[in-house]
Design a protein around this motif. Sequence first.
Motif, mmCIF file in Angstrom:
data_model
loop_
_atom_site.group_PDB
_atom_site.id
_atom_site.type_symbol
_atom_site.label_atom_id
_atom_site.label_comp_id
_atom_site.label_asym_id
_atom_site.label_seq_id
_atom_site.Cartn_x
_atom_site.Cartn_y
_atom_site.Cartn_z
ATOM 1 N N PRO A 100 0.822 -1.209 0.000
ATOM 2 C CA PRO A 100 0.000 0.000 0.000
ATOM 3 C C PRO A 100 0.853 1.255 0.000
ATOM 4 O O PRO A 100 2.075 1.206 0.191
ATOM 5 C CB PRO A 100 -0.816 -0.127 1.294
ATOM 6 C CG PRO A 100 0.024 -0.994 2.182
ATOM 7 C CD PRO A 100 0.740 -1.936 1.272
ATOM 8 N N SER A 101 0.211 2.392 -0.176
ATOM 9 C CA SER A 101 0.951 3.659 -0.239
ATOM 10 C C SER A 101 1.629 3.962 1.088
ATOM 11 O O SER A 101 2.726 4.528 1.118
ATOM 12 C CB SER A 101 -0.003 4.795 -0.617
ATOM 13 O OG SER A 101 -1.075 4.884 0.306
ATOM 14 N N ALA A 115 -8.274 -0.528 -2.055
ATOM 15 C CA ALA A 115 -8.014 -1.070 -0.716
ATOM 16 C C ALA A 115 -8.200 0.010 0.336
ATOM 17 O O ALA A 115 -7.847 1.178 0.122
ATOM 18 C CB ALA A 115 -6.593 -1.633 -0.633
ATOM 19 N N ALA A 116 -8.764 -0.392 1.485
ATOM 20 C CA ALA A 116 -8.955 0.523 2.615
ATOM 21 C C ALA A 116 -7.860 0.305 3.644
ATOM 22 O O ALA A 116 -7.633 -0.825 4.084
ATOM 23 C CB ALA A 116 -10.319 0.303 3.255
ATOM 24 N N SER A 117 -7.164 1.391 4.025
ATOM 25 C CA SER A 117 -6.092 1.346 5.021
ATOM 26 C C SER A 117 -6.441 2.305 6.158
ATOM 27 O O SER A 117 -6.093 3.491 6.112
ATOM 28 C CB SER A 117 -4.749 1.738 4.395
ATOM 29 O OG SER A 117 -4.390 0.841 3.359
ATOM 30 N N PRO A 118 -7.145 1.824 7.186
ATOM 31 C CA PRO A 118 -7.652 2.734 8.221
ATOM 32 C C PRO A 118 -6.576 3.433 9.028
ATOM 33 O O PRO A 118 -6.745 4.598 9.402
ATOM 34 C CB PRO A 118 -8.511 1.819 9.104
ATOM 35 C CG PRO A 118 -8.048 0.436 8.810
ATOM 36 C CD PRO A 118 -7.596 0.441 7.404
ATOM 37 N N ASP A 119 -5.473 2.743 9.330
ATOM 38 C CA ASP A 119 -4.435 3.374 10.145
ATOM 39 C C ASP A 119 -3.778 4.545 9.429
ATOM 40 O O ASP A 119 -3.255 5.461 10.068
ATOM 41 C CB ASP A 119 -3.370 2.350 10.535
ATOM 42 C CG ASP A 119 -3.923 1.270 11.449
ATOM 43 O OD1 ASP A 119 -4.933 1.532 12.118
ATOM 44 O OD2 ASP A 119 -3.353 0.161 11.477
ATOM 45 N N THR A 155 -6.412 6.259 4.481
ATOM 46 C CA THR A 155 -6.355 6.326 3.021
ATOM 47 C C THR A 155 -7.175 5.214 2.376
ATOM 48 O O THR A 155 -7.351 4.128 2.932
ATOM 49 C CB THR A 155 -4.916 6.220 2.495
ATOM 50 O OG1 THR A 155 -4.337 4.974 2.918
ATOM 51 C CG2 THR A 155 -4.057 7.373 2.957
ATOM 52 N N ILE A 156 -7.659 5.529 1.181
ATOM 53 C CA ILE A 156 -8.173 4.548 0.235
ATOM 54 C C ILE A 156 -7.172 4.504 -0.910
ATOM 55 O O ILE A 156 -6.929 5.519 -1.565
ATOM 56 C CB ILE A 156 -9.566 4.942 -0.285
ATOM 57 C CG1 ILE A 156 -10.577 4.988 0.849
ATOM 58 C CG2 ILE A 156 -10.011 3.971 -1.368
ATOM 59 C CD1 ILE A 156 -10.846 3.638 1.502
ATOM 60 N N PRO A 169 -3.082 7.176 -3.269
ATOM 61 C CA PRO A 169 -3.880 7.272 -2.042
ATOM 62 C C PRO A 169 -4.853 8.451 -2.081
ATOM 63 O O PRO A 169 -4.525 9.534 -2.563
ATOM 64 C CB PRO A 169 -2.823 7.485 -0.959
ATOM 65 C CG PRO A 169 -1.697 8.184 -1.668
ATOM 66 C CD PRO A 169 -1.713 7.701 -3.087
ATOM 67 N N TYR A 170 -6.058 8.206 -1.561
ATOM 68 C CA TYR A 170 -7.042 9.260 -1.338
ATOM 69 C C TYR A 170 -7.267 9.350 0.163
ATOM 70 O O TYR A 170 -7.638 8.359 0.795
ATOM 71 C CB TYR A 170 -8.355 8.952 -2.061
ATOM 72 C CG TYR A 170 -8.253 9.067 -3.565
ATOM 73 C CD1 TYR A 170 -8.671 10.222 -4.223
ATOM 74 C CD2 TYR A 170 -7.723 8.024 -4.325
ATOM 75 C CE1 TYR A 170 -8.569 10.334 -5.605
ATOM 76 C CE2 TYR A 170 -7.617 8.128 -5.706
ATOM 77 C CZ TYR A 170 -8.041 9.282 -6.340
ATOM 78 O OH TYR A 170 -7.928 9.390 -7.701
ATOM 79 N N THR A 171 -7.037 10.511 0.729
ATOM 80 C CA THR A 171 -7.169 10.674 2.170
ATOM 81 C C THR A 171 -8.644 10.785 2.563
ATOM 82 O O THR A 171 -9.373 11.647 2.041
ATOM 83 C CB THR A 171 -6.424 11.922 2.645
ATOM 84 O OG1 THR A 171 -5.026 11.774 2.356
ATOM 85 C CG2 THR A 171 -6.597 12.115 4.154
ATOM 86 N N VAL A 172 -9.043 9.903 3.460
ATOM 87 C CA VAL A 172 -10.396 9.915 4.012
ATOM 88 C C VAL A 172 -10.233 9.821 5.529
ATOM 89 O O VAL A 172 -9.942 8.754 6.062
ATOM 90 C CB VAL A 172 -11.257 8.758 3.476
ATOM 91 C CG1 VAL A 172 -12.654 8.829 4.070
ATOM 92 C CG2 VAL A 172 -11.316 8.787 1.956
#
Length: 443
Positions: A157-158, A183-187, A190-191, A207-210
């Motif tokens: 991941p990014s 992919a969802a990376s909660p820590d 980012t998506i 990455p898209y910051t959410v």
Amino acid sequence: MCTRAPSLASRSSSVATLLLALAACRLVPNPAYDGAAASSDDGAPTSSGNGSTVTGITESSGSSGTDTSSSSSNGGASSGSTGDPVAQCYDGVVVPGELCYEYRPITAGFGEDAIAIATADFDGDGAQDMLSGNYAKFEIAYGDGNGGLRFLLTLVPSAMGISAITDVAAIDLDDDGVPDIVAASPDADTIDVVLADGEGGFDPPVPYTVSGRPHRMAVGDVDDDGAIDLAVLCDVSGELTMLWGTGDGGFELGTPVPAGTEPGDVSIGDIDDDDLPDLAIAAQDALIPFVNVGNRELVALDAFELATPITVMMSDLDDDGYTDMFLSTIAQENFVLFGVAGGGFVEEATWWNWTGRIAFAAAPGDFNSDGITDVAWGEGYLGNGGMTFMFGLGDRSFEAMLNPLYTFPQDLAVADFNGDGVPDVALANAGSVLAMGLMVSVP
């Protein structure tokens, strides 16, 4: 228990619950599964040949409460036929009502704690491949078209090394005919969007910051513009954020909206029967419908209150052309709301409780080839691992059968891995050395 139903505006009927009467089954743990492994000479993941034993339905009842589980030991198959439970398996003939599956563990290369799973044909060879989300990486195992999986590809991941991936999806985002990865990376908040490069590889993650720990997603063309959108849930902020697809693999971030306390799951389907995709969100002590009124506007209806739903899945489960909803709650209740013309769901409070069983993921499919939609769900809960088949009977009732795999499936995906026309079930088994598994049909 539901205490009230949401209003679906003047065009929709009111909503209430219909709980299915399911046959009671007992779990029979088999620790041998956690000691099993299948690997090729080069260490790449593989599943092939006869696998471990699963159980099948031999004599079942949809409401009597009798035990419908029975073990078989002939090549690891199970069958839905009466009499010899494996008499019709491995003959290559798909028989309506027949349940013939074997479980194939996949461990080499994947490691433990596979959290999320998706399927697609990434290399364009006509065979289904498997995408897994794990801690700080996602991986692809390529299918051989016969139910085997080989040639592992690892992607990072990014935010490499700091973030667990809690959800993955495989779908064509840029309209080039090749599936891409989300992919969802909660820590990392980012998506990650990973586009296929058209030559069998992938571009670096974008990455898209959410903000707020994005951990679950649903994918679909919500705004009906021909591009895939992402509905993203954040459990800490308690918000829903839409990522509106631009059609070229990019996204525009929508404005976050409240989505209940600690929302845990989201599904896309047409709740109000207006041919526009809506959302259903499982949050703490509530199910929250969001109806699509067009122009990228989603309106939250009154939540209806019930023990915290863990999983929500929308599909046409009774084959009448209207969207139905499967729910599983922390109170170990599993039920279906059947959709009706004009929107909403049928009204009937017929509850049935399968003690100790919680669906962490669910997907539809015709698993016994009788032309009626069934549901498969994974149960990774309190040390009781396994997978349930919930068989449709064609009259808005089901009967259920538990496969005692002694794995801990947190996610599952349905696809035909061996090309026999019968859907198979890929499992992500968090907390088990059998990090991945494939319930493959063996007619």
